[in-house]
Design an enzyme around this catalytic site. Sequence first.
Site, short mmCIF file in Angstrom:
data_model
loop_
_atom_site.label_atom_id
_atom_site.label_comp_id
_atom_site.label_asym_id
_atom_site.label_seq_id
_atom_site.Cartn_x
_atom_site.Cartn_y
_atom_site.Cartn_z
N HIS A 72 46.43 74.78 34.96
CA HIS A 72 46.27 75.17 36.37
C HIS A 72 44.81 75.46 36.73
O HIS A 72 44.47 75.53 37.92
CB HIS A 72 47.16 76.38 36.68
CG HIS A 72 46.70 77.67 36.10
ND1 HIS A 72 47.20 78.19 34.92
CD2 HIS A 72 45.78 78.59 36.52
CE1 HIS A 72 46.63 79.35 34.66
NE2 HIS A 72 45.76 79.61 35.61
N ASP A 93 51.11 74.20 30.52
CA ASP A 93 49.95 74.82 31.18
C ASP A 93 48.72 74.78 30.28
O ASP A 93 48.00 75.76 30.13
CB ASP A 93 50.26 76.25 31.60
CG ASP A 93 49.23 76.79 32.60
OD1 ASP A 93 48.53 75.97 33.22
OD2 ASP A 93 49.12 78.02 32.75
N SER A 107 42.17 83.04 32.82
CA SER A 107 43.05 81.94 32.44
C SER A 107 42.33 80.94 31.55
O SER A 107 41.25 80.46 31.87
CB SER A 107 43.57 81.23 33.69
OG SER A 107 44.38 82.09 34.45
#
Length: 467
Positions: A199, A229, A312
């Site tokens: 993402h 992901d 992230s």
Amino acid sequence: MADRQQTDPAPQWWSRPEGTAGDGRGEGVPAPRPETGGEDHVQDAAPGVSDLTPDAPAAAPDVSTSAPGVSDPTPDAPTAVPAVRYDPWGAEPLQVVDRGRTPRGIRLWQVVAISLGTALLAGSVGGYLGVLAERRSSTRLELPQAAAADRGRAPESVAGIAATALPGVVTLHVRGTKGSGTGTGFVLDQQGHILTNSHVVADSQEITVTFSTGESVTAQLVGRDSGYDLAVVKVGGVRGLQPLSLGNSENVKVGDPVVAIGAPFDLSNTVTAGIISATGRPVTAGGDKGDGSDISYVDALQTDAPINPGNSGGPLLDAKAHVVGINSAIRGADKEDATRQGGSIGLGFAIPVNQGKRVAEELIRTGRATHPVIGVTLDMDYSGDGARVGDEGEDGKPSVVADGPGARAGIRAGDVITKVDGQRVRGGDELIIKIRAHRPGDPLDLTVLRGGRESTLKVVLGSANGS
């Protein structure tokens, strides 16, 4: 002398007129002042001479004031010299012996001048000494402080882990059609491959990688998989890359200390610490597209190490500075809650590194990742305990793929799968997560509820291409 009026006749004092031969004046005695005329007193004495000399004789012969021509009674005086009338109560004596300048009393203006001068001098000197003392005291002032110590840290300490890992952690700035964003990644090998979240680089047009040294280079997308992901990008022409060591997420236990590194809110090289709060947490993220193609299913490691937007893709490290997870998601307050906290509330989730390693290897090798499957369609609307196999699949196809892994294991439509390898599942999402935690070809034991009775079926996982 008492301050009263004199009533007795004034005595006559004798003096020698100037120029008389053999006047008998001793050496150093000045000559008498010349007469000035018809005045009956003499001019003021020279400045600095007191009114009366203390050595003046106390008495004199009593003579008549009516005989101005009487000669000096001194025996050797040859001629008679007219006497000068002298008033002892007048302003000055006719002549005095010069005994030098007699000190005068200190007057008021002199006292004031001396005081002012002394005050100015004292103020100047005091000010200078005060400034000098302040400067010296400021340079000499030393507060208690610990002595300089070795800057090295134990390798297993947070500082030691950070020092080992930071050179291999990067910050990603991504520009896409829908805007720009920031994420984190870490170096996998000397060829310049970097692992991050899918993402972070989704819909990217330009990717810039910044190292902990501040050097920035452009990166190219190698491949990504939204179901896991995970994504891999690559940089070129960079020397001195320091890949991070990969650990084994199977060795992680609840309570183990961990360190997270990332760029929360674009604050690069931020280090936080915590523990492993739980393992095997079923986490789903994404789903913004609405068709489920962007949903990621993670059998995650839970940590209370603060993780925020921008973390992230960053590494979650164990006490040996080995990567055990890839930070991917956080849990905030419910969206309906007006006081929802956008940052960390101590619920962070990381993709286990074993899964990340397998996916990264496939992405580097082929640009795509494969997913383990059992070949069935699940009823995602089922609200009971467990994962129910649907009555039919997409477009009216059978819910159990013919000759697929599930069909070969004996799974039927309407079966409810309650356990995977003895671990209970409570819904369809959890079943997918448990399956994707394995590799294609791995064998699994599925506990199935059919007609009120449970049975165990052995399934060998198949493979499907990811998105």
